[in-house]
Design an enzyme around this catalytic site. Structure first.
Site, PDB file in Angstrom:
ATOM      1  N   ASP A 921       0.852  -1.322   0.100  1.00 39.52           N
ATOM      2  CA  ASP A 921       0.055  -0.012  -0.029  1.00 39.52           C
ATOM      3  C   ASP A 921       0.833   1.161  -0.008  1.00 39.52           C
ATOM      4  O   ASP A 921       1.860   1.579   0.648  1.00 39.52           O
ATOM      5  CB  ASP A 921      -0.844   0.070   1.299  1.00 39.52           C
ATOM      6  CG  ASP A 921      -2.317   0.613   0.925  1.00 39.52           C
ATOM      7  OD1 ASP A 921      -2.403   1.652   0.097  1.00 39.52           O
ATOM      8  OD2 ASP A 921      -3.068   0.150   1.733  1.00 39.52           O
ATOM      9  N   LYS A 990      -6.393  11.930  11.034  1.00 38.54           N
ATOM     10  CA  LYS A 990      -6.035  10.869   9.748  1.00 38.54           C
ATOM     11  C   LYS A 990      -7.013  11.254   8.379  1.00 38.54           C
ATOM     12  O   LYS A 990      -6.451  11.543   7.354  1.00 38.54           O
ATOM     13  CB  LYS A 990      -6.127   9.350   9.907  1.00 38.54           C
ATOM     14  CG  LYS A 990      -5.683   8.705   8.941  1.00 38.54           C
ATOM     15  CD  LYS A 990      -5.981   7.031   9.211  1.00 38.54           C
ATOM     16  CE  LYS A 990      -5.438   6.444   7.817  1.00 38.54           C
ATOM     17  NZ  LYS A 990      -5.412   4.895   7.777  1.00 38.54           N
ATOM     18  N   ASP A1148      -4.093   2.808  -5.293  1.00 38.54           N
ATOM     19  CA  ASP A1148      -2.630   2.887  -4.664  1.00 38.54           C
ATOM     20  C   ASP A1148      -2.200   1.765  -4.112  1.00 38.54           C
ATOM     21  O   ASP A1148      -1.444   1.928  -3.089  1.00 38.54           O
ATOM     22  CB  ASP A1148      -2.448   4.159  -4.126  1.00 38.54           C
ATOM     23  CG  ASP A1148      -3.164   4.384  -2.828  1.00 38.54           C
ATOM     24  OD1 ASP A1148      -3.907   3.648  -2.605  1.00 38.54           O
ATOM     25  OD2 ASP A1148      -3.056   5.394  -2.250  1.00 38.54           O
TER      26      ASP A1148
END
Length: 1229
Positions: A921, A990, A1148
């Site tokens: 990742d 986050k 991604d």
């Protein structure tokens, strides 16, 4: 102008009627006997001219604007309002009137010649005629029947705004078909018409701007109608329809040569050369030049009816005179059925030794990023699938049969539940009702078509009639019943249902076209040879799938083309058709009121109801099933689910993408690029792009689509058992609606409901709707997975407008949630090798989310420490200690525990054949691209572009920065900073940090913060708003301080997009791989479809509108970064293919076998460095300067100067050494 009037006058009263003017209006203007007597001395033609010109002027001075405007003001959809669809582009005027259609025996007129003749003939009499006509027009009482005096003023007013009706009607039709302007749905059409009189020039501009999207949609609407007649083998109807436009000087502008060509093809199939000659004359008369397709149709007709050598020679000579070559017919034209053979037969009559031209030499992509990849010097053997040719051929046949059926019915995973007597009874009842409904819908459809066919003969064309004749009636009924069967008890919006119904008809029509054109036969032939490239027991292996397919097509030579001529239907047309079918469904489907309660009156009531609901501030029309129907369906607990065949993974490798129009499924129509309904600009951009520039993108999509998958059966079985046992919200398995909280009991007197009870009731209803939606989504995914549990399958891919790739089947794919990903395995197995088991263990710890800040070695050691828990989870998932349930991704963690257990217990773990995908990742991938673009050293360190011993956590770094800001403020006595003590954490910041890079605003960021703070039980609720407002401000400040280069680039991109959008243009760019991109954000206006149920307001933005400046500006930075991350992924995919790796991605997050993780990691880093070694921002600046700032012009507008200054001022870069990425362990990990 006088010539046009002469033409309009000569066309006769029948042609006036063609314009949609009722006889009641025409009767009012019959000439008096006195008037006729006065004209006896004038010659016959002059008399006709005078009478008709007088009538035209009087019609303009009368209430005709009201008549015509009312007809086209709304895109009407009532049962008796379908006529006059495409006819009323503009209202009748002295400049043009609708012509009558030619009779069968009539020869085509040559307008140029007869106009000239009339011009000469009338020259001498012109002044006299004009004088007489002006007198006649000023004396309406002499010619018209007696009328009340009060109407005279209205006529005079109408006369003052002669241009208004024409412009208004044009605008209304443009709106209803192009979906570009708002239509006055609930106002008064006549008032609207008057108000819009001032805007008379706008529609005219649409007809003049041949490059506008709206203009192209209007053309598309006309051509899709003509294609219907071609499909229905009704060339006479096609020509009649064409003539409605051809004969009007204004509407004629909407016709291009393609429209005439479709009609030529219709006649060519019948071998009617005389008709084609007429169409050539019509083309010449309007100044259009025949295209290659025109000559192909003529030659096909000549080949079909074996015309004389002289005629064919003349046609071939004319083709050459127009600058074409015979070879181009076979290189550039698309053929169906036996058209190619007939053209060749005709040519060989005059050139007996003629041979088909050799296929063009394949072009090679010149992208600097892919020079090695496309290099032919070094021979590369591409990997094979683990199947024989025979096995792949059988799988292809299974896929073809499924697509030919259009739908597939599969068993639901709930079918394992025991059947109750109540369910058996309800199923029998439902079967009886469905049989009745089938007959009722069929009858309603046939009745509707019959009434439409009558309109067709009385007053021109009905827009929907041909579309309701494309398929057998039974198929339309089946589509409507399918919608009824899948309708949620909570109902569905009209717009969604209408679009779905229209799309289903279109998809079946495309399937029928592919069958009729024999395109399917050709695909079968080519695919039969294509699988030799993929099968393990065959020879060719040095070709890419696209290259090999193109080679086979070129070698096939004869037969139909694989690309169909474009016949897509405009979005508004799909909506019209869907709305009509929905109305039929609502009207036809009824149920006895006493079916569940015999004491009630046996009255038939509708099964579907039309209601209104509010979504935000919008009032939305819904179709909701009657509770009786919902109850029967619920009791029946049916265990069969019906899906479109395109919703199921493919059972054979996908057809490779070779162009924007061709690839993916065998029959189902799939677009290379997804886009919002009604948008056409992406497709136009792809078509204008040189094919060779799209090769890298097509090859990457083919690589992703060719990955074969299978089901992890043990994990699937555990998930299904929990799903059927009331679900488990903690494990993301939605419970059934029966587990929803019960609404509060209604008080005996309904007026006594207090505010909190009403609120509670509302929340219960909302919760039930959400639970039903989540439950059905899980049911679909698990049922499809269960259907393919013993099969190998494939996910064909396409992309969004930014180049991000997605699997085409919508429900079940590897982009899904934790549950879906856990049940997917690679069909191909690879041995673990020396490091594979370690990678499985590290992958498991990554899935738990427990050791994000630790080095890989520490994660591996931790996995070994807890091996007992891992093995217990694998052996006793539901009865053991259940360690796996307390992880971030529990189901993938469980699947990984089982894989590790199998590998450890095998005789040699290194030789164990693993099918398990291991993920790597990106570390806040958007910020990684920004840091690389700006060579930002501090940013690069925080997002792991620099080598470090332990992973850098950007979210923790920002949280730490925010905490420092908070401490300072708390010391200075800021109340909210003091309240937040102990609550600033990585988890809270986050999401906002992650999405800042993708353009989240402070408003959006505040909502994210509020959501996170709500999850903390101890946080005082009364401070939520103030705290989230404070935190989002500090997060933005923190990022600005840490990522200065990132903010500079973001600001440069934003400001550039703002200036471009303010100039009235959309933001466009080209990715480093050559993919052209345009942002599809326009100021959307609603088009109103008027139907008997409600006026449906359809938001439909297209490029005829001004760009939405705010969206263009805010979306450009994230979209640009998304286009870069998709470019990086595609480069990685292509180079993994060259190395023989299995590779797929979820944006991604890159997946491969445990054996090949190290190789993939190396390729991934190499391609990131290669991508960012290009001058990306400089190239973007140069592209935009060339596109938007017209460098050739000496004088520039002020906005152009500002834009030039902005684009030229490319942000400066820092001194980060990009090569360091090669050694960064945690760049992707």
């Amino acid at each position: 102008m006088s010539l046009l009037r002469l033409r309009a006058a000569l066309l006769g009263p029948a042609r006036l009627r063609g314009g949609g003017i009722p006889w009641s209006v025409l009767r009012n203007y019959s000439a008096s006997a006195k008037e006729k007597a006065r004209r006896n001395a004038v010659c016959e033609r002059t008399e006709l001219l005078e009478v008709l010109k007088a009538r035209v002027k009087q019609l303009q001075a009368s209430n005709v604007p009201e008549v015509t405007v009312n007809k086209v003001e709304l895109a009407s959809l009532g049962n008796d309002k379908y006529q006059v669809p495409l006819r009323n582009v503009v209202a009748p005027s002295p400049a043009e009137e609708q012509p009558a259609l030619m009779g069968r025996g009539e020869s085509p007129a040559r307008p140029g010649s007869w106009v000239e003749k009339l011009k000469k003939e009338m020259y001498i009499r012109q002044l006299k005629v004009e004088r007489k006509l002006s007198i006649a027009a000023s004396q309406p009482g002499n010619q018209a029947n007696a009328k009340p005096m009060r109407k005279t003023k209205a006529k005079a007013k109408a006369k003052k705004s002669l241009k208004s009706p024409k412009a208004k009607a044009a605008a209304a039709w443009s709106r209803s078909h192009a979906g570009s302007h708002s239509v006055y749905a609930h106002g008064k059409p006549r008032v609207a018409a008057v108000k819009e009189g001032t805007k008379a020039e706008r529609p005219q501009r649409v007809l003049e701007d041949k490059d506008s999207s709206q203009y192209k949609i209007l053309q598309q609407t006309i051509q899709s109608n003509l294609e219907c007649f071609l499909f229905l083998q009704q060339p006479g109807e096609a020509e009649r329809f064409l003539l409605l436009y051809h004969s009007s000087p204004v509407k004629r502008r909407l016709l291009n040569v393609n429209a005439y060509n479709i009609v030529m093809r219709s006649w060519a199939r019948k071998g009617r050369l005389q008709r084609i000659n007429r169409l050539f004359s019509m083309l010449e008369s309007v100044g259009l030049r025949p295209s290659l397709d025109s000559y192909a149709a003529a030659l096909e007709c000549m080949g079909r009816n074996r015309s004389s050598t002289k005629a064919i020679r003349r046609c071939v000579q004319q083709l050459k005179n127009d600058g074409f070559h015979v070879d181009e017919l076979f290189q550039k034209c698309l053929f169906e059925e036996d058209e190619k053979e007939k053209v060749l037969r005709a040519i060989r009559v005059v050139q007996p030794n003629y041979q088909l031209p050799p296929p063009p030499k394949p072009e090679t992509c010149k992208s600097s990023l892919l020079q090695d990849f496309y290099s032919k010097e070094k021979r590369v053997l591409y990997p094979k699938l683990d199947f024989s040719v025979q096995e792949l051929q059988e799988r292809f046949q299974q896929q073809l049969e499924m697509e030919l059926d259009n739908t597939i019915t599969i068993e639901s995973v709930e079918s394992t539940k025991p059947l109750t007597p109540q369910a058996i009874k309800a199923r029998k009842l439902l079967a009886t009702l469905r049989s009745r409904w089938h007959d009722s819908i069929l009858q309603a459809l046939q009745k509707s078509k019959l009434s439409m066919s009558k309109f067709k003969t009385v007053s021109g064309y009905n827009i929907l009639y041909p579309y309701l004749c494309l398929l057998p009636d039974e198929e339309y009924v089946g589509i409507m019943l399918q919608i009824l069967n899948t309708l949620s008890p909570q109902g569905e919006s009209l717009a969604v249902l209408a679009r779905e119904l229209g799309s289903k008809v279109y998809n079946r029509y495309i399937t029928q076209r592919k069958l009729r054109s024999r395109q399917l036969e050709k695909v079968q032939e080519v695919y039969k040879d294509y699988i030799h490239l993929l099968a393990k027991d065959s020879q060719p292996d040095e070709y890419l799938p696209r290259e090999y397919w193109e080679k086979l097509v070129a070698e096939a030579g004869f037969g139909p083309s694989l690309n169909l001529k474009d016949c897509s239907w405009p979005y508004m047309l799909l909506m019209r058709l869907g709305m009509h079918m929905l109305e039929l469904l609502v009207q036809a489907v009824k149920v006895p009121r006493n079916i569940l309660n015999p004491r009630l009156e046996p009255k038939l009531i509708p099964v579907l109801y039309h209601i209104y609901s509010f979504r935000s501030s919008w009032q939305v029309g819904l179709i909701k099933p009657h509770p009786i129907f919902s109850q029967i369906v619920s009791d029946a607990a049916e265990t069969m689910l019906t899906f479109n065949s395109s919703a199921i993974p493919m059972l054979c490798p996908p057809v490779p993408w070779t162009s924007p129009h061709f690839g993916a499924f065998v029959l189902n129509d799939t677009k290379l690029m997804r886009f919002v309904d009604g948008a056409v600009q992406h497709q136009l951009l792809l078509e204008q792009c040189p094919p060779v520039n799209l090769h890298p993108v097509l090859d990457a999509l083919n690589q992703l689509g060719n990955c074969a998958w299978k089901i992890n059966q043990p994990v699937l079985d555990i998930i299904i058992s929990i799903f059927n046992d009331k679900g488990n919200e903690k494990l993301d398995i939605p419970p059934p609606v029966s587990e929803a909280p019960r609404p509060p009991a209604a008080p005996s007197n309904s007026t006594t409901w207090n505010k909190s009870q009403k609120h509670e009731l509302l929340l219960c209803k909302k919760r039930m709707a959400e639970m039903h939606s989540l439950r059905m989504d899980a049911l679909y995914k698990l049922s499809i997975a269960n259907y393919v549990r013993d099969k190998v399958f494939w996910f064909p891919h396409n992309m969004d407008f930014r180049g991000r790739t997605y699997p085409c089947p919508p429900y079940f794919n590897h982009l899904g949630n934790d549950v879906t990903r856990a049940i997917l395995l690679f069909a191909e197995g690879r041995p673990l090798g020396p490091k594979g088991l370690d990678w499985l263990k590290i992958h498991l710890i990554n899935l738990t989310g427990l050791k994000k800040k630790n080095a890989l070695q520490e994660r591996l050691e931790y996995a070994n420490e807890i091996m007992e828990e891992i093995l217990d989870s694998a052996d006793h998932p539901l009865t053991g200690r259940k360690w796996w349930m307390n992880t971030d991704e529990p189901w993938q963690a469980l699947a990984c525990c089982m894989e590790i257990a199998k590998a450890l217990r095998s005789p040699d773990p290194a030789a164990y054949i693993s099918h398990f995908p291991v993920h790597q990742d990106g570390s806040c991938n958007g910020l990684q691209h920004y840091a690389a673009l700006g060579r930002d050293l501090i940013g690069a360190v925080s997002v792991n572009l620099m080598p470090c011993h332990v992973p850098q956590d950007v979210y923790s770094a920002v949280a730490q920065q925010v905490e420092e800001f908070r401490k300072k403020d708390a010391e200075q006595g800021v109340k909210i900073a003091q309240v937040l003590q102990g609550f600033v954490s990585r988890k809270v910041v986050k999401q906002t940090v992650m999405t800042v890079v993708y353009g989240v605003t402070r408003y959006g960021g505040r909502l994210q913060m509020e959501k996170r703070l709500k999850e903390i039980d101890e946080f005082p609720e009364e401070y939520l708003w103030e705290a989230s407002h404070y935190l989002v401000k500090q997060v933005f400040n923190g990022i600005k301080e840490m990522f200065s280069a990132t903010r500079d680039i973001q600001s440069w991109l934003t400001e550039s997009a703002k200036l471009i959008a303010q100039s009235g243009r959309t933001v466009e760019w080209v990715t480093p791989l050559g993919l052209p991109i345009v942002q599809p954000y326009y100021r959307s206006r609603s088009t109103v479809l008027n139907c008997s149920m409600q006026n449906l307001s359809v938001k439909n933005s297209n490029s005829n509108q001004k760009p939405d400046t705010v969206k263009q500006k805010n979306a450009f930075p994230p979209n640009f970064i998304h286009s870069l991350d998709s470019t990086h992924m595609m480069l990685t995919a292509l180079h993994c293919l060259r190395q023989g790796l299995t590779f797929v991605s979820v944006h991604d997050c890159y997946w491969t076998h445990a054996l090949t993780v190290d190789i993939m990691n190396q390729i991934c880093r190499q391609q990131f460095v290669a991508l960012h070694s290009e001058k990306i921002l400089q190239d973007l600046s140069e592209f935009m300067l060339e596109k938007y700032c017209s460098p050739g012009r000496e004088t520039r507008a002020l906005w152009q100067k500002r834009l030039m200054e902005q684009l030229s001022n490319v942000p400066r870069t820092g001194d980060f050494n990009l090569k360091k990425v090669m050694d960064s362990t945690y760049f992707f990990s």
